[in-house]
Scaffold this active site. Sequence first.
Site, PDB file in Angstrom:
ATOM      1  N   ASP A  28      -6.852   1.841  -3.865  1.00  0.00           N
ATOM      2  CA  ASP A  28      -5.684   1.826  -4.741  1.00  0.00           C
ATOM      3  C   ASP A  28      -5.066   3.224  -4.814  1.00  0.00           C
ATOM      4  OD1 ASP A  28      -4.011   1.135  -7.236  1.00  0.00           O
ATOM      5  OD2 ASP A  28      -5.188  -0.691  -6.990  1.00  0.00           O
ATOM      6  N   HIS A  42      -2.218   2.849 -11.796  1.00  0.00           N
ATOM      7  CA  HIS A  42      -2.590   1.526 -11.298  1.00  0.00           C
ATOM      8  C   HIS A  42      -4.060   1.473 -10.882  1.00  0.00           C
ATOM      9  CE1 HIS A  42      -2.557  -1.963  -8.481  1.00  0.00           C
ATOM     10  NE2 HIS A  42      -1.587  -2.418  -9.264  1.00  0.00           N
ATOM     11  N   SER A  86      -2.516  -7.952  -9.678  1.00  0.00           N
ATOM     12  CA  SER A  86      -3.368  -6.761  -9.540  1.00  0.00           C
ATOM     13  C   SER A  86      -4.441  -6.712 -10.610  1.00  0.00           C
ATOM     14  CB  SER A  86      -2.524  -5.486  -9.650  1.00  0.00           C
ATOM     15  OG  SER A  86      -1.745  -5.276  -8.517  1.00  0.00           O
TER      16      SER A  86
END
Length: 307
Positions: A52, A84, A236
Site C-alpha cells: 500500500d 491509506h 479497501s
Amino acid sequence: MNGEWKIPDDIRHGPTFSTLAAAPTNWGMAACRVDDLRALGDGEGEAIAVLDTGIEASHPEFAGRIVDARSFVPGESAADSNGHGTHVASTAAGGSRTVGVANRAKLLMGKCLSNSGSGQSDWIQSAFDWALGAGATCITISIGGPGFLEGMEPWFQRAAERGVLVTVAMGNERGQGGVVQIDSSAILVASVTSTGVYSPFSNPGATPEVIDSTAPGSDIIGAWPGGRYNSISGTSMATPFVGGTNALLQSARVKLGLPRLTTEQVKRLYRTRNLDAGTPGPDRDYGPGLLDCGAFARAFTPNPVVQ
C-alpha cells in the site's frame, strides 16, 4: 506488464479522532463475530504483508508488530503521509481489538504506492516478490485500476502455489458501471454497510463466482497518521477484514494441530460458511455472502469441516 495503478476511489469521511476512545465503535467486529474466531486463533505466528502507501510505524496500533517496512517507490521512504496504508494495516493487524482483526499477527509493510496514492506496476510486483521472500503467510492488497487483476494474476497464482493467502479489493467503480470480470486465484473482497447491504460503491462480479467474500467496508474506524484515527469507506477497508480473518484461520489451524489451509480451501470455506445475502445463493453483488467468523469457529468443533 507496464502501467500505473492506484488506490481505489475510496470515500473518506472526517473528522479524524485524536484517540480511539474518542472515535465511534468499529461496528464490523461485532457484525462479523470476530471474537468467536479469535478465541481459537488470534493470528499468532502469522505474518501479514500489506502492499500500500506505507505505514506510520510510530502509531500505537503497531507497537511491537512491524517485522519490516520497505519502500519500492523511488525517492520515498516507507513512511505513510497518505494514510491509506496505515488504515488498511490497522484493520488487518492493529493491536486494539476494536480496530485490528488479527491482533497477534506481525506486519510486513511494502510501500508500492506513492504518497499521492498511485504506483507503477513494477513497484507493486517488486513489493509482492519481497513479501513472498520475507516470509509473509498472508498478503492484503487494496489497489485497483484498469487491468490490475489481470496484470497481477501470475503473481497471485505463484502465491497460491506457495500456500500464501492473498486478498484483493474488488474496487469502488459501481457508480461508473464498474464490473470485475476475472475469477481470480486471489481472494476477492466486496464491501457491505452496517445494515448488511452492499456498499453503493462496491463493484459487482461478472458472475456470482467472482466475489469470494463480502466484509465491512463502510465507515470503518482505523489508524491514521499523526497517531490519530479516521473513518473511511471503500472495498479497501473490507479487504483487510478478510486478510486478517485468513490469518486467524491459519493461526487456529496451527494451534489445533491441523494442516494450514490452501487458497482453494479458504475459498471453499467462504462459499459454505458465509452468511447468505441478497438473492438466495451466490450472486454478483455479495458472492457467497457476508463474512461470519462465528460460523468459521464452529467449523473447527467438534470436527473441522476443511481437512
